[in-house]
Motif scaffolding. Structure first.
Motif, PDB file in Angstrom:
ATOM      1  N   VAL A  77       7.736   9.146   0.408  1.00  0.00           N
ATOM      2  CA  VAL A  77       6.925   7.927   0.348  1.00  0.00           C
ATOM      3  C   VAL A  77       6.197   7.867  -0.981  1.00  0.00           C
ATOM      4  O   VAL A  77       5.879   8.906  -1.586  1.00  0.00           O
ATOM      5  CB  VAL A  77       5.917   7.897   1.527  1.00  0.00           C
ATOM      6  CG1 VAL A  77       4.947   6.726   1.410  1.00  0.00           C
ATOM      7  CG2 VAL A  77       6.659   7.834   2.853  1.00  0.00           C
ATOM      8  N   MET A  78       5.953   6.638  -1.453  1.00  0.00           N
ATOM      9  CA  MET A  78       5.095   6.431  -2.618  1.00  0.00           C
ATOM     10  C   MET A  78       3.866   5.620  -2.208  1.00  0.00           C
ATOM     11  O   MET A  78       3.994   4.602  -1.533  1.00  0.00           O
ATOM     12  CB  MET A  78       5.856   5.711  -3.725  1.00  0.00           C
ATOM     13  CG  MET A  78       6.973   6.548  -4.319  1.00  0.00           C
ATOM     14  SD  MET A  78       7.709   5.819  -5.817  1.00  0.00           S
ATOM     15  CE  MET A  78       8.415   4.310  -5.157  1.00  0.00           C
ATOM     16  N   LYS A  79       2.708   6.092  -2.638  1.00  0.00           N
ATOM     17  CA  LYS A  79       1.461   5.372  -2.374  1.00  0.00           C
ATOM     18  C   LYS A  79       1.218   4.382  -3.512  1.00  0.00           C
ATOM     19  O   LYS A  79       1.321   4.723  -4.691  1.00  0.00           O
ATOM     20  CB  LYS A  79       0.291   6.353  -2.271  1.00  0.00           C
ATOM     21  CG  LYS A  79       0.417   7.314  -1.094  1.00  0.00           C
ATOM     22  CD  LYS A  79      -0.755   8.262  -0.999  1.00  0.00           C
ATOM     23  CE  LYS A  79      -0.709   9.310  -2.082  1.00  0.00           C
ATOM     24  NZ  LYS A  79      -1.771  10.327  -1.917  1.00  0.00           N
ATOM     25  N   VAL A  80       0.900   3.155  -3.140  1.00  0.00           N
ATOM     26  CA  VAL A  80       0.656   2.106  -4.129  1.00  0.00           C
ATOM     27  C   VAL A  80      -0.844   1.819  -4.114  1.00  0.00           C
ATOM     28  O   VAL A  80      -1.378   1.329  -3.118  1.00  0.00           O
ATOM     29  CB  VAL A  80       1.444   0.825  -3.792  1.00  0.00           C
ATOM     30  CG1 VAL A  80       1.283  -0.209  -4.909  1.00  0.00           C
ATOM     31  CG2 VAL A  80       2.913   1.136  -3.569  1.00  0.00           C
ATOM     32  N   GLU A  81      -1.514   2.128  -5.199  1.00  0.00           N
ATOM     33  CA  GLU A  81      -2.977   1.993  -5.250  1.00  0.00           C
ATOM     34  C   GLU A  81      -3.408   1.077  -6.374  1.00  0.00           C
ATOM     35  O   GLU A  81      -2.704   0.973  -7.385  1.00  0.00           O
ATOM     36  CB  GLU A  81      -3.616   3.380  -5.439  1.00  0.00           C
ATOM     37  CG  GLU A  81      -3.292   4.338  -4.293  1.00  0.00           C
ATOM     38  CD  GLU A  81      -3.804   5.742  -4.551  1.00  0.00           C
ATOM     39  OE1 GLU A  81      -4.225   6.019  -5.716  1.00  0.00           O
ATOM     40  OE2 GLU A  81      -3.784   6.560  -3.609  1.00  0.00           O
TER      41      GLU A  81
ATOM     42  N   ARG B 275       0.819  -1.203   0.000  1.00  0.00           N
ATOM     43  CA  ARG B 275       0.000   0.000   0.000  1.00  0.00           C
ATOM     44  C   ARG B 275       0.856   1.258   0.000  1.00  0.00           C
ATOM     45  O   ARG B 275       0.384   2.328  -0.380  1.00  0.00           O
ATOM     46  CB  ARG B 275      -0.929  -0.001   1.216  1.00  0.00           C
ATOM     47  CG  ARG B 275      -1.897  -1.175   1.254  1.00  0.00           C
ATOM     48  CD  ARG B 275      -2.782  -1.225   0.028  1.00  0.00           C
ATOM     49  NE  ARG B 275      -3.802  -2.274   0.128  1.00  0.00           N
ATOM     50  CZ  ARG B 275      -4.621  -2.622  -0.875  1.00  0.00           C
ATOM     51  NH1 ARG B 275      -4.521  -1.997  -2.043  1.00  0.00           N
ATOM     52  NH2 ARG B 275      -5.504  -3.566  -0.700  1.00  0.00           N
ATOM     53  N   ALA B 276       2.099   1.121   0.449  1.00  0.00           N
ATOM     54  CA  ALA B 276       3.018   2.255   0.443  1.00  0.00           C
ATOM     55  C   ALA B 276       4.441   1.733   0.451  1.00  0.00           C
ATOM     56  O   ALA B 276       4.730   0.659   0.981  1.00  0.00           O
ATOM     57  CB  ALA B 276       2.781   3.163   1.651  1.00  0.00           C
TER      58      ALA B 276
ATOM     59  N   PHE C  24       9.117  -1.271  -4.804  1.00  0.00           N
ATOM     60  CA  PHE C  24       8.537  -0.336  -5.778  1.00  0.00           C
ATOM     61  C   PHE C  24       7.631  -1.112  -6.727  1.00  0.00           C
ATOM     62  O   PHE C  24       7.833  -1.168  -7.930  1.00  0.00           O
ATOM     63  CB  PHE C  24       9.623   0.378  -6.564  1.00  0.00           C
ATOM     64  CG  PHE C  24      10.503   1.300  -5.753  1.00  0.00           C
ATOM     65  CD1 PHE C  24      10.229   1.586  -4.420  1.00  0.00           C
ATOM     66  CD2 PHE C  24      11.605   1.908  -6.332  1.00  0.00           C
ATOM     67  CE1 PHE C  24      11.036   2.430  -3.680  1.00  0.00           C
ATOM     68  CE2 PHE C  24      12.424   2.762  -5.609  1.00  0.00           C
ATOM     69  CZ  PHE C  24      12.139   3.022  -4.280  1.00  0.00           C
ATOM     70  N   ALA C  25       6.597  -1.722  -6.166  1.00  0.00           N
ATOM     71  CA  ALA C  25       5.727  -2.618  -6.927  1.00  0.00           C
ATOM     72  C   ALA C  25       4.407  -2.773  -6.180  1.00  0.00           C
ATOM     73  O   ALA C  25       4.277  -2.381  -5.021  1.00  0.00           O
ATOM     74  CB  ALA C  25       6.397  -3.976  -7.112  1.00  0.00           C
ATOM     75  N   GLU C  26       3.453  -3.382  -6.870  1.00  0.00           N
ATOM     76  CA  GLU C  26       2.160  -3.636  -6.233  1.00  0.00           C
ATOM     77  C   GLU C  26       2.200  -4.858  -5.321  1.00  0.00           C
ATOM     78  O   GLU C  26       1.451  -4.927  -4.337  1.00  0.00           O
ATOM     79  CB  GLU C  26       1.084  -3.823  -7.301  1.00  0.00           C
ATOM     80  CG  GLU C  26       0.798  -2.559  -8.089  1.00  0.00           C
ATOM     81  CD  GLU C  26      -0.216  -2.759  -9.187  1.00  0.00           C
ATOM     82  OE1 GLU C  26      -0.948  -1.795  -9.493  1.00  0.00           O
ATOM     83  OE2 GLU C  26      -0.286  -3.878  -9.757  1.00  0.00           O
ATOM     84  N   LEU C  27       3.062  -5.822  -5.642  1.00  0.00           N
ATOM     85  CA  LEU C  27       3.166  -7.059  -4.876  1.00  0.00           C
ATOM     86  C   LEU C  27       4.630  -7.418  -4.665  1.00  0.00           C
ATOM     87  O   LEU C  27       5.480  -7.098  -5.498  1.00  0.00           O
ATOM     88  CB  LEU C  27       2.480  -8.218  -5.609  1.00  0.00           C
ATOM     89  CG  LEU C  27       0.973  -8.118  -5.845  1.00  0.00           C
ATOM     90  CD1 LEU C  27       0.541  -9.140  -6.890  1.00  0.00           C
ATOM     91  CD2 LEU C  27       0.205  -8.347  -4.538  1.00  0.00           C
ATOM     92  N   ILE C  28       4.919  -8.112  -3.559  1.00  0.00           N
ATOM     93  CA  ILE C  28       6.276  -8.568  -3.292  1.00  0.00           C
ATOM     94  C   ILE C  28       6.222  -9.861  -2.488  1.00  0.00           C
ATOM     95  O   ILE C  28       5.381 -10.006  -1.587  1.00  0.00           O
ATOM     96  CB  ILE C  28       7.097  -7.501  -2.536  1.00  0.00           C
ATOM     97  CG1 ILE C  28       8.552  -7.929  -2.404  1.00  0.00           C
ATOM     98  CG2 ILE C  28       6.474  -7.175  -1.192  1.00  0.00           C
ATOM     99  CD1 ILE C  28       9.462  -6.853  -1.844  1.00  0.00           C
ATOM    100  N   ALA C  29       7.092 -10.806  -2.821  1.00  0.00           N
ATOM    101  CA  ALA C  29       7.251 -12.034  -2.053  1.00  0.00           C
ATOM    102  C   ALA C  29       8.470 -11.891  -1.158  1.00  0.00           C
ATOM    103  O   ALA C  29       9.561 -11.553  -1.627  1.00  0.00           O
ATOM    104  CB  ALA C  29       7.415 -13.237  -2.980  1.00  0.00           C
ATOM    105  N   VAL C  30       8.290 -12.135   0.142  1.00  0.00           N
ATOM    106  CA  VAL C  30       9.374 -11.993   1.109  1.00  0.00           C
ATOM    107  C   VAL C  30       9.282 -13.128   2.127  1.00  0.00           C
ATOM    108  O   VAL C  30       8.214 -13.724   2.323  1.00  0.00           O
ATOM    109  CB  VAL C  30       9.322 -10.636   1.846  1.00  0.00           C
ATOM    110  CG1 VAL C  30       9.672  -9.492   0.916  1.00  0.00           C
ATOM    111  CG2 VAL C  30       7.960 -10.410   2.479  1.00  0.00           C
TER     112      VAL C  30
ATOM    113  N   PHE D 107       4.093  10.489  -3.076  1.00  0.00           N
ATOM    114  CA  PHE D 107       3.854  10.466  -4.517  1.00  0.00           C
ATOM    115  C   PHE D 107       3.111   9.180  -4.881  1.00  0.00           C
ATOM    116  O   PHE D 107       3.303   8.148  -4.226  1.00  0.00           O
ATOM    117  CB  PHE D 107       5.181  10.464  -5.292  1.00  0.00           C
ATOM    118  CG  PHE D 107       5.999  11.715  -5.180  1.00  0.00           C
ATOM    119  CD1 PHE D 107       6.018  12.644  -6.213  1.00  0.00           C
ATOM    120  CD2 PHE D 107       6.769  11.965  -4.062  1.00  0.00           C
ATOM    121  CE1 PHE D 107       6.788  13.792  -6.135  1.00  0.00           C
ATOM    122  CE2 PHE D 107       7.550  13.108  -3.962  1.00  0.00           C
ATOM    123  CZ  PHE D 107       7.549  14.029  -5.001  1.00  0.00           C
ATOM    124  N   PRO D 108       2.329   9.178  -5.945  1.00  0.00           N
ATOM    125  CA  PRO D 108       1.819   7.913  -6.473  1.00  0.00           C
ATOM    126  C   PRO D 108       2.969   7.062  -7.020  1.00  0.00           C
ATOM    127  O   PRO D 108       3.998   7.594  -7.459  1.00  0.00           O
ATOM    128  CB  PRO D 108       0.874   8.344  -7.601  1.00  0.00           C
ATOM    129  CG  PRO D 108       0.609   9.788  -7.378  1.00  0.00           C
ATOM    130  CD  PRO D 108       1.813  10.336  -6.698  1.00  0.00           C
TER     131      PRO D 108
END
Length: 334
Positions: free
Chosen positions: A330-334, A35-36, A114-120, A308-309
């Motif tokens: 910060v970047m907002k991930v929408e 989300r961010a 810097f993505a919508e999804l991440i595997a960790v 920022f978006p």
């Protein structure tokens, strides 16, 4: 999913918003729907090719907060839909004093936030502090962990001590100021900007001086006396002057070199004043948990300079490059 991808070095404009396959969680992993995400100077250095073992294309970003999207085999203690924050310190190793050979920071070589999804790894995902929004939570991980280890673990700051934090305005320095204040210290700062010095005073700093003034150590000594602790991320010419400032038995903790190499160093005050010089990088999972406890217990909120978006990552990185920010970008991930 959408992600910000770096395909060549040199210019910030080389980052592109692209479609990438959605990640799937392996055993012991979770996928987080971000989300961010927050920026660090590390991202700029990587984009310029000034970081070891960089491979392209790359999705950068070390800081992120969001919700658990899916769980890999064997993962316990987390649930889908849970609000979480990511610890970017991967594979620290068994020795809390120093990172092991497999240690790395999320965002290189592993794909970052810097993505919508991440595997960790599931062990790097912890519940988001209660009452904190995603933008604030994303601003904490790398800077917060680094500042906590510097101020608490390494410097062992005590109530009533005088602490100098250099280069206020950067995200890590700003959290170091907040953590030292939470521990009951008197905190003073340096900056090249009068506006940033004023912002630091508003956060609770007792005072500050401009490092652009050649006589800044004398002016700081007039304000603060000799500090017990210096938290420095600049290095450069000012490093030796920080050593000279310390009171006998003082500690200097360094975690960066934004001002470049130290041109010369007089060892006399080091041994005569019984000083301790301490280096630090990131931190352990236990320190990450303790840092979040401190944040939650003391009601600390990171300073977010601007959000920022995700699609405007280039503008966000350019804003960081201009070095005018106070706190985290910060970047907002929408």
């Amino acid at each position: 999913m959408k992600a910000i991808v770096l395909r060549e070095f040199g210019q910030i404009d080389h980052f592109r918003l692209e479609d990438m396959p959605d990640p799937t969680p392996g055993p012991g992993e979770v996928v987080v729907r971000l989300r961010a995400a927050a920026l660090n100077h590390r991202d700029l250095w990587i984009s310029r090719g000034k970081y070891p073992n960089v491979t392209l294309p790359a999705v950068l970003g070390s800081d992120g907060a969001g919700q658990v999207a899916s769980l890999g085999e064997g993962v316990e203690g987390l649930r889908t839909g849970q609000d979480v924050v990511i610890n970017p310190s991967l594979d620290w190793g068994p020795d809390p004093r120093v990172q092991g050979d497999r240690f790395r920071i999320l965002g290189m070589p592993d794909h970052g936030t810097f993505a919508e999804l991440i595997a960790v790894p599931a062990e790097n995902v912890v519940p988001k502090p209660a009452g904190m929004n995603f933008e604030d939570a994303a601003a904490i991980p790398l800077a917060g962990l680094t500042a906590y280890r510097a101020v608490v673990t390494k410097a062992e700051v005590q109530p009533g001590e005088t602490v100098l934090v250099t280069g206020i305005g950067a995200g890590t320095a700003t959290l170091a100021l907040q953590f030292a204040l939470a521990l009951g210290a008197r905190v003073f700062v340096t900056s090249g900007s009068e506006a940033k010095l004023e912002r630091a005073r508003a956060l609770g700093a007792k005072g500050g001086v401009s490092y652009r003034d050649d006589d800044w150590p004398s002016k700081l000594r007039e304000l603060a006396g000799a500090p017990d602790v210096v938290i420095d991320s600049a290095g450069g010419e000012g490093f030796g002057r920080c050593v000279d400032l310390l009171r006998p038995g003082g500690r200097l903790v360094t975690f960066g070199g934004t001002a470049g190499p130290v041109p010369s160093f007089n060892v006399f005050p080091l041994f005569w004043k019984q000083l301790r010089l301490l280096g630090t990088t990131m931190g352990t999972a236990a320190e990450f948990a303790a840092m979040l406890d401190l944040v939650e217990d003391r009601g600390i909120r990171p300073v977010v300079d601007r959000a920022f978006p995700l699609a405007e990552a280039t503008e966000a990185l350019r804003h960081m490059e201009q070095a005018g920010q106070f706190g985290k970008i910060v970047m907002k991930v929408e």
